[in-house]
Design a protein around this motif. Structure first.
Motif, PDB file in Angstrom:
ATOM      1  N   TRP A  85       0.833  -1.198   0.000  1.00 26.74           N
ATOM      2  CA  TRP A  85       0.000   0.000   0.000  1.00 26.74           C
ATOM      3  C   TRP A  85       0.877   1.262   0.000  1.00 26.74           C
ATOM      4  O   TRP A  85       0.648   2.203  -0.752  1.00 26.74           O
ATOM      5  N   ALA A  86       1.882   1.277   0.874  1.00 23.94           N
ATOM      6  CA  ALA A  86       2.734   2.452   1.016  1.00 23.94           C
ATOM      7  C   ALA A  86       3.541   2.734  -0.249  1.00 23.94           C
ATOM      8  O   ALA A  86       3.814   3.893  -0.568  1.00 23.94           O
ATOM      9  N   ARG A  87       3.938   1.698  -0.965  1.00 27.08           N
ATOM     10  CA  ARG A  87       4.708   1.898  -2.209  1.00 27.08           C
ATOM     11  C   ARG A  87       3.846   2.551  -3.291  1.00 27.08           C
ATOM     12  O   ARG A  87       4.352   3.292  -4.121  1.00 27.08           O
ATOM     13  N   ASP A  88       2.553   2.256  -3.294  1.00 27.79           N
ATOM     14  CA  ASP A  88       1.657   2.849  -4.287  1.00 27.79           C
ATOM     15  C   ASP A  88       1.168   4.236  -3.886  1.00 27.79           C
ATOM     16  O   ASP A  88       0.867   5.051  -4.746  1.00 27.79           O
ATOM     17  N   GLU A  89       1.091   4.497  -2.601  1.00 29.96           N
ATOM     18  CA  GLU A  89       0.639   5.804  -2.099  1.00 29.96           C
ATOM     19  C   GLU A  89       1.871   6.688  -1.943  1.00 29.96           C
ATOM     20  O   GLU A  89       2.668   6.497  -1.039  1.00 29.96           O
ATOM     21  N   LYS A  90       2.029   7.652  -2.820  1.00 27.63           N
ATOM     22  CA  LYS A  90       3.254   8.465  -2.861  1.00 27.63           C
ATOM     23  C   LYS A  90       3.256   9.628  -1.873  1.00 27.63           C
ATOM     24  O   LYS A  90       4.271  10.265  -1.685  1.00 27.63           O
ATOM     25  N   SER A  91       2.146   9.897  -1.240  1.00 25.30           N
ATOM     26  CA  SER A  91       2.107  11.001  -0.278  1.00 25.30           C
ATOM     27  C   SER A  91       2.625  10.517   1.078  1.00 25.30           C
ATOM     28  O   SER A  91       2.965   9.355   1.259  1.00 25.30           O
ATOM     29  N   LYS A  92       2.643  11.442   2.034  1.00 25.82           N
ATOM     30  CA  LYS A  92       3.094  11.065   3.375  1.00 25.82           C
ATOM     31  C   LYS A  92       2.159  10.045   4.015  1.00 25.82           C
ATOM     32  O   LYS A  92       2.537   9.345   4.942  1.00 25.82           O
ATOM     33  N   TRP A  93       0.950   9.926   3.508  1.00 32.04           N
ATOM     34  CA  TRP A  93       0.004   8.979   4.086  1.00 32.04           C
ATOM     35  C   TRP A  93       0.384   7.534   3.768  1.00 32.04           C
ATOM     36  O   TRP A  93       0.010   6.617   4.492  1.00 32.04           O
ATOM     37  N   GLY A  94       1.135   7.335   2.717  1.00 32.74           N
ATOM     38  CA  GLY A  94       1.668   6.004   2.453  1.00 32.74           C
ATOM     39  C   GLY A  94       2.613   5.581   3.571  1.00 32.74           C
ATOM     40  O   GLY A  94       2.607   4.439   4.024  1.00 32.74           O
ATOM     41  N   THR A  95       3.403   6.531   4.032  1.00 27.96           N
ATOM     42  CA  THR A  95       4.289   6.270   5.160  1.00 27.96           C
ATOM     43  C   THR A  95       3.472   6.067   6.435  1.00 27.96           C
ATOM     44  O   THR A  95       3.811   5.232   7.274  1.00 27.96           O
ATOM     45  N   GLY A  96       2.374   6.794   6.547  1.00 31.17           N
ATOM     46  CA  GLY A  96       1.494   6.633   7.706  1.00 31.17           C
ATOM     47  C   GLY A  96       0.897   5.237   7.803  1.00 31.17           C
ATOM     48  O   GLY A  96       0.668   4.726   8.895  1.00 31.17           O
ATOM     49  N   VAL A  97       0.665   4.616   6.659  1.00 32.23           N
ATOM     50  CA  VAL A  97       0.158   3.240   6.655  1.00 32.23           C
ATOM     51  C   VAL A  97       1.154   2.315   7.354  1.00 32.23           C
ATOM     52  O   VAL A  97       0.765   1.407   8.090  1.00 32.23           O
ATOM     53  N   LEU A  98       2.438   2.566   7.156  1.00 30.23           N
ATOM     54  CA  LEU A  98       3.456   1.740   7.808  1.00 30.23           C
ATOM     55  C   LEU A  98       3.477   1.961   9.323  1.00 30.23           C
ATOM     56  O   LEU A  98       3.738   1.032  10.083  1.00 30.23           O
ATOM     57  N   VAL A  99       3.213   3.186   9.749  1.00 26.83           N
ATOM     58  CA  VAL A  99       3.123   3.457  11.191  1.00 26.83           C
ATOM     59  C   VAL A  99       2.008   2.606  11.799  1.00 26.83           C
ATOM     60  O   VAL A  99       2.207   1.912  12.806  1.00 26.83           O
ATOM     61  N   VAL A 100       0.857   2.644  11.169  1.00 24.10           N
ATOM     62  CA  VAL A 100      -0.296   1.886  11.673  1.00 24.10           C
ATOM     63  C   VAL A 100       0.006   0.392  11.659  1.00 24.10           C
ATOM     64  O   VAL A 100      -0.285  -0.324  12.619  1.00 24.10           O
ATOM     65  N   ALA A 101       0.610  -0.097  10.590  1.00 27.61           N
ATOM     66  CA  ALA A 101       0.917  -1.526  10.483  1.00 27.61           C
ATOM     67  C   ALA A 101       1.871  -1.981  11.584  1.00 27.61           C
ATOM     68  O   ALA A 101       1.676  -3.048  12.180  1.00 27.61           O
TER      69      ALA A 101
END
Length: 120
Positions: A85-101
């Motif tokens: 998911w994070a690789r496809d989401e180029k905004s900072k929210w892609g990185t946020g997905v990793l925080v949640v994970a």
């Protein structure tokens, strides 16, 4: 269940979540270092899953097997899904997905420990 490995993975998840949150606050996307750290965590989760299944098969404890294995598999699947998911989401929210994970994986580890200790 291996308490030391579980503890190392839990702290690893929390440190990884803090690292990735810092990247998110700086509006940075997912890079090679972030992915390498995620792969290291994921290898630990695979080892944990294999050990957990072996221990479940050889224990005399009253552990709800299906629930335990489901949580083990959950820990293995969360991070790869988040990376995808994070690789496809180029905004900072892609990185946020990793925080949640990473935080979800830490909680799953705590729950696995509860289930193994008979609080299932």
């Amino acid at each position: 269940m291996n308490g030391t490995l579980t503890l190392v993975l839990a702290f690893g998840c929390l440190l990884y979540a803090m690292w990735v949150a810092l990247l998110m606050m700086r509006d940075r996307s997912v890079g090679r270092v972030t992915l390498a750290l995620a792969v290291a965590l994921e290898l630990g989760f695979v080892v944990q899953a294999v050990l957990g299944i072996v221990l479940l098969a050889t224990t005399d404890r009253d552990v709800p097997g299906v629930l335990f294995v489901a949580y083990l598999l959950g820990t293995v699947l969360v991070l790869p899904a988040a990376i995808w998911w994070a690789r496809d989401e180029k905004s900072k929210w892609g990185t946020g997905v990793l925080v949640v994970a990473a935080l979800v994986d830490a909680v799953l580890l705590a729950r696995l420990t509860d289930i193994w200790n008979g609080h299932g």
